[in-house]
Design an enzyme around this catalytic site. Structure first.
Site, PDB file in Angstrom:
ATOM      1  N   SER A 143     -18.602  30.769  -6.432  1.00 42.65           N
ATOM      2  CA  SER A 143     -17.318  31.192  -5.862  1.00 42.65           C
ATOM      3  C   SER A 143     -17.480  32.597  -5.297  1.00 42.65           C
ATOM      4  O   SER A 143     -18.289  33.387  -5.793  1.00 42.65           O
ATOM      5  CB  SER A 143     -16.250  31.205  -6.955  1.00 42.65           C
ATOM      6  OG  SER A 143     -15.095  31.907  -6.510  1.00 42.65           O
ATOM      7  N   TYR A 157     -13.379  33.698 -15.308  1.00 44.18           N
ATOM      8  CA  TYR A 157     -13.800  32.835 -14.190  1.00 44.18           C
ATOM      9  C   TYR A 157     -14.829  33.558 -13.312  1.00 44.18           C
ATOM     10  O   TYR A 157     -15.897  33.004 -13.010  1.00 44.18           O
ATOM     11  CB  TYR A 157     -12.575  32.443 -13.356  1.00 44.18           C
ATOM     12  CG  TYR A 157     -12.901  31.583 -12.145  1.00 44.18           C
ATOM     13  CD1 TYR A 157     -13.219  30.242 -12.291  1.00 44.18           C
ATOM     14  CD2 TYR A 157     -12.892  32.128 -10.864  1.00 44.18           C
ATOM     15  CE1 TYR A 157     -13.512  29.451 -11.184  1.00 44.18           C
ATOM     16  CE2 TYR A 157     -13.177  31.341  -9.752  1.00 44.18           C
ATOM     17  CZ  TYR A 157     -13.485  30.011  -9.924  1.00 44.18           C
ATOM     18  OH  TYR A 157     -13.786  29.231  -8.823  1.00 44.18           O
TER      19      TYR A 157
END
Ligand code: NAP
Length: 248
Positions: A143, A157
């Site tokens: 990501s 995350y």
């Protein structure tokens, strides 16, 4: 001739579903892995078949080692695995660092990092030319949060995706001479249900003004990049971290 087999983890919805549908249109036999949503996974397979492709859905929780091992054993029965896209991932909710628990960290790292590494382990065992395989491609879903830090209250995350980046770089060194090509994708703001963790699509549409291209991306734009990476057109791309983020 038998179709090349591609396994996509977390393919019942969002980016994974889009990759699955595109792979089906490119003559792969598509294994659509899912954790919970059997009807959505079956729907993805139905769309692939309606478009003239072929595939099947296999349940496995990529946060559970025994499930991952079983998933690959089921794929073995279908034929030789050509490509794995380790896409399954979760945000793990919003939590300030002062409140985060071991259970939350274990869940996020268990799926996004440990599950991804175990998925890779099973793929390399089958693909490595040094172990009797004929090579393959492994695409890992990172990501943009790995380099931007993502958003507040999602440190867990961002950190998990940072681990995916480091793993990709190290893995490329380890398996480059085994006939295996490796790359990671770093999507930015992509229109999927993962953003329900922090308010859903309306919230990310507000953030779009901070994206140099001025908009959020679509799952299909990530899928196109994945399929390019899987193709021979990307034959010298290895150990790369590819941003699909509209410049963010
Ligand atoms: P999504 O729309 O929430 O879909 C998640 C998919 O992963 C679903 O198919 C879900 O299956 C599956 N999944 C979740 N936990 C799983 C588990 N334990 N085992 C197997 N499958 C599991 O998410 P997405 O936005 O498509 O995200 C896909 C990947 O892209 C993730 O790794 C995410 O971190 C990454 N990413 C997304 C964005 C974005 O903006 N959307 C940006 C950067 C990176 P079930 O529904 O069947 O449980």
């Amino acid at each position: 001739m038998q179709k090349k087999i591609i396994l996509i983890t977390g393919a019942s919805r969002g980016i994974g579903a889009s990759i699955a549908e595109l792979a089906g249109s490119k003559d792969y036999f598509v294994v659509v892995n899912y954790a919970k949503n059997i009807s959505e996974a079956n729907n993805v397979v139905a769309k692939i078949k309606a478009a003239g492709g072929d595939g099947c859905a296999i349940q496995a929780d990529c946060g559970i080692e025994a499930d991952i091992v079983r998933l690959f054993k089921e794929v073995d029965k279908l034929g030789k695995l050509d490509t794995v896209v380790a896409n399954a991932g979760i945000v793990g909710g919003e939590v300030h660092i002062t409140e985060v628990s071991t259970a939350q960290l274990s869940e996020v790292f268990g799926i996004n990092v440990i599950g991804l590494m175990l998925t890779t382990r099973e793929a390399v065992k089958r693909m490595s030319t040094k172990l009797g395989g004929t090579g393959g491609k492994i695409i890992l879903m990172s990501s943009a949060a790995s380099r931007t830090g993502g958003i507040a209250k999602e440190t867990h995350y961002a950190a998990s995706k940072g681990a995916v980046d480091s793993f990709t770089l190290a893995l490329a060194k380890e398996v480059g001479m085994d006939g295996i090509r490796v790359a990671a994708l770093r999507p930015g703001l992509i229109r999927t249900e993962i953003h329900n963790a922090h308010g859903g699509i309306p919230v990310i549409e507000k953030w779009a003004s901070g994206v140099p291209l001025g908009r959020v991306g679509t799952p299909s734009e990530v899928a196109q990049t994945v399929m390019w990476l899987c193709s021979d057109d990307a034959s010298y791309i290895h150990g790369a971290l590819i941003d699909v983020s509209g410049g963010r």
